[in-house]
Motif scaffolding. Structure first.
Motif, PDB file in Angstrom:
ATOM      1  N   VAL A 237      -4.253  12.538   5.899  1.00 15.11           N
ATOM      2  CA  VAL A 237      -5.697  12.457   6.116  1.00 15.11           C
ATOM      3  C   VAL A 237      -6.008  12.926   7.529  1.00 15.11           C
ATOM      4  O   VAL A 237      -5.152  12.875   8.411  1.00 15.11           O
ATOM      5  N   ASP A 238      -7.211  13.405   7.723  1.00 11.12           N
ATOM      6  CA  ASP A 238      -7.614  13.944   9.016  1.00 11.12           C
ATOM      7  C   ASP A 238      -8.178  12.829   9.894  1.00 11.12           C
ATOM      8  O   ASP A 238      -9.366  12.800  10.208  1.00 11.12           O
ATOM      9  N   LEU A 239      -7.318  11.878  10.229  1.00 10.29           N
ATOM     10  CA  LEU A 239      -7.679  10.760  11.095  1.00 10.29           C
ATOM     11  C   LEU A 239      -6.638  10.678  12.195  1.00 10.29           C
ATOM     12  O   LEU A 239      -5.489  11.065  11.992  1.00 10.29           O
ATOM     13  N   ASP A 240      -7.020  10.169  13.302  1.00  9.35           N
ATOM     14  CA  ASP A 240      -6.083   9.989  14.398  1.00  9.35           C
ATOM     15  C   ASP A 240      -5.511   8.573  14.325  1.00  9.35           C
ATOM     16  O   ASP A 240      -5.667   7.781  15.252  1.00  9.35           O
ATOM     17  N   LEU A 241      -4.873   8.264  13.187  1.00  3.37           N
ATOM     18  CA  LEU A 241      -4.291   6.941  12.968  1.00  3.37           C
ATOM     19  C   LEU A 241      -2.838   7.088  12.552  1.00  3.37           C
ATOM     20  O   LEU A 241      -2.492   7.962  11.754  1.00  3.37           O
ATOM     21  N   SER A 242      -1.998   6.207  13.065  1.00  2.00           N
ATOM     22  CA  SER A 242      -0.604   6.150  12.629  1.00  2.00           C
ATOM     23  C   SER A 242      -0.545   5.378  11.310  1.00  2.00           C
ATOM     24  O   SER A 242      -1.529   4.750  10.900  1.00  2.00           O
ATOM     25  N   GLY A 243       0.607   5.404  10.690  1.00  2.00           N
ATOM     26  CA  GLY A 243       0.782   4.606   9.476  1.00  2.00           C
ATOM     27  C   GLY A 243       0.533   3.136   9.724  1.00  2.00           C
ATOM     28  O   GLY A 243      -0.093   2.446   8.912  1.00  2.00           O
ATOM     29  N   GLN A 244       0.992   2.653  10.867  1.00  2.00           N
ATOM     30  CA  GLN A 244       0.778   1.246  11.216  1.00  2.00           C
ATOM     31  C   GLN A 244      -0.718   0.955  11.363  1.00  2.00           C
ATOM     32  O   GLN A 244      -1.191  -0.083  10.906  1.00  2.00           O
ATOM     33  N   GLU A 245      -1.451   1.869  11.977  1.00  2.00           N
ATOM     34  CA  GLU A 245      -2.890   1.663  12.150  1.00  2.00           C
ATOM     35  C   GLU A 245      -3.633   1.737  10.813  1.00  2.00           C
ATOM     36  O   GLU A 245      -4.584   0.985  10.592  1.00  2.00           O
ATOM     37  N   VAL A 246      -3.186   2.609   9.917  1.00  2.00           N
ATOM     38  CA  VAL A 246      -3.775   2.649   8.574  1.00  2.00           C
ATOM     39  C   VAL A 246      -3.554   1.302   7.896  1.00  2.00           C
ATOM     40  O   VAL A 246      -4.473   0.729   7.297  1.00  2.00           O
ATOM     41  N   GLN A 247      -2.339   0.781   7.992  1.00  2.00           N
ATOM     42  CA  GLN A 247      -2.040  -0.524   7.395  1.00  2.00           C
ATOM     43  C   GLN A 247      -2.922  -1.613   7.995  1.00  2.00           C
ATOM     44  O   GLN A 247      -3.487  -2.438   7.278  1.00  2.00           O
ATOM     45  N   GLN A 248      -3.037  -1.614   9.326  1.00  2.00           N
ATOM     46  CA  GLN A 248      -3.860  -2.618   9.988  1.00  2.00           C
ATOM     47  C   GLN A 248      -5.327  -2.507   9.564  1.00  2.00           C
ATOM     48  O   GLN A 248      -5.992  -3.523   9.381  1.00  2.00           O
ATOM     49  N   ALA A 249      -5.817  -1.295   9.409  1.00  2.00           N
ATOM     50  CA  ALA A 249      -7.208  -1.099   8.990  1.00  2.00           C
ATOM     51  C   ALA A 249      -7.420  -1.609   7.564  1.00  2.00           C
ATOM     52  O   ALA A 249      -8.401  -2.305   7.281  1.00  2.00           O
ATOM     53  N   ILE A 250      -6.497  -1.275   6.678  1.00  2.00           N
ATOM     54  CA  ILE A 250      -6.622  -1.719   5.287  1.00  2.00           C
ATOM     55  C   ILE A 250      -6.534  -3.241   5.198  1.00  2.00           C
ATOM     56  O   ILE A 250      -7.260  -3.871   4.430  1.00  2.00           O
ATOM     57  N   GLU A 251      -5.666  -3.824   5.993  1.00  2.00           N
ATOM     58  CA  GLU A 251      -5.502  -5.280   5.972  1.00  2.00           C
ATOM     59  C   GLU A 251      -6.582  -6.022   6.747  1.00  2.00           C
ATOM     60  O   GLU A 251      -6.658  -7.242   6.684  1.00  2.00           O
ATOM     61  N   GLY A 252      -7.396  -5.298   7.505  1.00  2.00           N
ATOM     62  CA  GLY A 252      -8.473  -5.936   8.250  1.00  2.00           C
ATOM     63  C   GLY A 252      -8.067  -6.451   9.613  1.00  2.00           C
ATOM     64  O   GLY A 252      -8.810  -7.203  10.235  1.00  2.00           O
ATOM     65  N   ARG A 253      -6.914  -6.040  10.107  1.00  2.00           N
ATOM     66  CA  ARG A 253      -6.487  -6.478  11.432  1.00  2.00           C
ATOM     67  C   ARG A 253      -7.127  -5.655  12.544  1.00  2.00           C
ATOM     68  O   ARG A 253      -7.160  -6.091  13.686  1.00  2.00           O
ATOM     69  N   ILE A 254      -7.613  -4.463  12.204  1.00  2.00           N
ATOM     70  CA  ILE A 254      -8.444  -3.672  13.114  1.00  2.00           C
ATOM     71  C   ILE A 254      -9.646  -3.190  12.307  1.00  2.00           C
ATOM     72  O   ILE A 254      -9.564  -3.059  11.079  1.00  2.00           O
TER      73      ILE A 254
END
Length: 143
Positions: free
Chosen positions: A106-123
């Protein structure tokens, strides 16, 4: 609900999918008015005005859910957010895709960890990020 704002999300670009989310939000604002939505949510009136005028203000999933909760059948903000997250996680399972694969496609400046955190609601997750992630997962499921 945001995850069903488009009938075939896999056929849309992230921008088109975000537009679909914003149409749902505009419908609520149209029905209730800017003042009511601003008073009942933590979203600034200027941001709501921008949305109503066809703009794409930087809204988070939580802010969008708070707007939708004003016109939902008894669903509160947290429930709407959780349903969106659950939909993404179930889609990942069905599509057999992990967060690192999403991050690299995806065209986002997110790492896999950040994608996980976003999906889980941690960020916080923006509507743009949601659209990119949702669209990618839907495309993988359609294969």
């Amino acid at each position: 609900m945001l995850y069903d704002a488009a009938d075939e999300p896999e056929t849309l670009s992230p921008e088109q999918l975000r537009d679909a989310y914003e149409r749902e939000l505009r419908a609520v604002v149209d029905a209730l008015g800017v003042e009511t939505v601003a008073a009942e949510t933590d979203v600034e009136a200027e941001t709501i005005d921008d949305l109503l005028d066809g703009g794409s203000p930087p809204l988070t999933l939580s802010e969008a859910a708070s707007i939708l909760a004003l016109d939902s059948d008894g669903l509160d903000t947290d429930t709407i957010v959780q349903e969106v997250r659950d939909h993404l996680l179930m889609g990942m399972t069905t599509a057999v895709v992990d967060v690192d694969t999403i991050a690299s496609n995806v065209d986002l400046d997110l790492s896999g960890q950040e994608v996980q955190q976003a999906i889980e609601g941690r960020i916080p997750m923006t509507l743009g990020e949601l659209a990119a992630i949702h669209g990618y997962i839907a495309g993988r499921k359609a294969r």
